[in-house]
Scaffold this motif. Sequence first.
Motif, PDB file in Angstrom:
ATOM      1  N   LEU A   6       0.819  -1.206   0.000  1.00 27.36           N
ATOM      2  CA  LEU A   6       0.000   0.000   0.000  1.00 27.36           C
ATOM      3  C   LEU A   6       0.853   1.257   0.000  1.00 27.36           C
ATOM      4  N   ARG A   7       1.898   1.298   0.849  1.00 27.82           N
ATOM      5  CA  ARG A   7       2.794   2.453   0.885  1.00 27.82           C
ATOM      6  C   ARG A   7       3.518   2.616  -0.442  1.00 27.82           C
ATOM      7  N   SER A   8       3.944   1.513  -1.037  1.00 27.93           N
ATOM      8  CA  SER A   8       4.617   1.563  -2.330  1.00 27.93           C
ATOM      9  C   SER A   8       3.674   2.075  -3.408  1.00 27.93           C
ATOM     10  N   LEU A   9       2.452   1.616  -3.387  1.00 26.57           N
ATOM     11  CA  LEU A   9       1.463   2.055  -4.368  1.00 26.57           C
ATOM     12  C   LEU A   9       1.182   3.549  -4.220  1.00 26.57           C
ATOM     13  N   VAL A  10       0.979   4.010  -2.996  1.00 26.59           N
ATOM     14  CA  VAL A  10       0.714   5.429  -2.755  1.00 26.59           C
ATOM     15  C   VAL A  10       1.904   6.272  -3.202  1.00 26.59           C
ATOM     16  N   PHE A  11       3.122   5.829  -2.852  1.00 18.96           N
ATOM     17  CA  PHE A  11       4.308   6.574  -3.253  1.00 18.96           C
ATOM     18  C   PHE A  11       4.406   6.671  -4.771  1.00 18.96           C
ATOM     19  N   VAL A  13       2.073   6.374  -7.113  1.00 18.50           N
ATOM     20  CA  VAL A  13       1.012   7.209  -7.691  1.00 18.50           C
ATOM     21  C   VAL A  13       1.348   8.680  -7.497  1.00 18.50           C
ATOM     22  N   LEU A  14       1.743   9.066  -6.279  1.00 18.61           N
ATOM     23  CA  LEU A  14       2.078  10.459  -6.011  1.00 18.61           C
ATOM     24  C   LEU A  14       3.345  10.888  -6.752  1.00 18.61           C
ATOM     25  N   PHE A  15       4.330   9.990  -6.843  1.00 18.52           N
ATOM     26  CA  PHE A  15       5.569  10.314  -7.545  1.00 18.52           C
ATOM     27  C   PHE A  15       5.279  10.685  -8.995  1.00 18.52           C
ATOM     28  N   TYR A  16       4.509   9.856  -9.690  1.00 15.66           N
ATOM     29  CA  TYR A  16       4.229  10.129 -11.101  1.00 15.66           C
ATOM     30  C   TYR A  16       3.284  11.310 -11.279  1.00 15.66           C
ATOM     31  N   PHE A  17       2.359  11.506 -10.350  1.00 18.59           N
ATOM     32  CA  PHE A  17       1.490  12.669 -10.403  1.00 18.59           C
ATOM     33  C   PHE A  17       2.304  13.957 -10.299  1.00 18.59           C
ATOM     34  N   PHE A  18       3.184  14.016  -9.288  1.00 22.77           N
ATOM     35  CA  PHE A  18       4.011  15.201  -9.117  1.00 22.77           C
ATOM     36  C   PHE A  18       5.037  15.352 -10.242  1.00 22.77           C
ATOM     37  N   LEU A  19       5.485  14.244 -10.807  1.00 20.37           N
ATOM     38  CA  LEU A  19       6.412  14.313 -11.934  1.00 20.37           C
ATOM     39  C   LEU A  19       5.760  15.031 -13.114  1.00 20.37           C
ATOM     40  N   VAL A  20       4.528  14.685 -13.414  1.00 17.78           N
ATOM     41  CA  VAL A  20       3.817  15.339 -14.511  1.00 17.78           C
ATOM     42  C   VAL A  20       3.628  16.829 -14.202  1.00 17.78           C
ATOM     43  N   LEU A  21       3.259  17.151 -12.964  1.00 16.40           N
ATOM     44  CA  LEU A  21       3.107  18.559 -12.593  1.00 16.40           C
ATOM     45  C   LEU A  21       4.418  19.325 -12.728  1.00 16.40           C
ATOM     46  N   TRP A  22       5.518  18.733 -12.253  1.00 18.08           N
ATOM     47  CA  TRP A  22       6.824  19.413 -12.339  1.00 18.08           C
ATOM     48  C   TRP A  22       7.257  19.577 -13.791  1.00 18.08           C
ATOM     49  N   ILE A  23       6.974  18.600 -14.633  1.00 18.61           N
ATOM     50  CA  ILE A  23       7.331  18.728 -16.051  1.00 18.61           C
ATOM     51  C   ILE A  23       6.557  19.875 -16.684  1.00 18.61           C
ATOM     52  N   LEU A  24       5.265  19.953 -16.399  1.00 13.19           N
ATOM     53  CA  LEU A  24       4.468  21.054 -16.941  1.00 13.19           C
ATOM     54  C   LEU A  24       4.957  22.400 -16.419  1.00 13.19           C
TER      55      LEU A  24
END
Length: 75
Positions: A6-11, A13-24
């Motif tokens: 669960l912790r790995s999944l949450v990490f 999901v958030l990692f890739y979400f923030f990655l897309v935001l930082w790229i934009l």
Amino acid sequence: MALIFLRSLVFNVLFYFFLVLWILFAIPTFLMPRKAILTVAGWWAKSNLLLMRLICGTKVEFRGVEKIPQGPLIV
């Protein structure tokens, strides 16, 4: 075992979400001086360390940073 998953999944999901935001957020910096993109890259790295600390409980310690010479470096 389920908690680790669960912790790995949450990490992830958030990692890739923030990655897309930082790229934009970083796209306009390609038209700016080099220091702008390096600043955004530093913020991205700090956000990842924060995610690792909050979700995974991982603490990071940098030792010997003062011994690294200034300027370009090949390691």
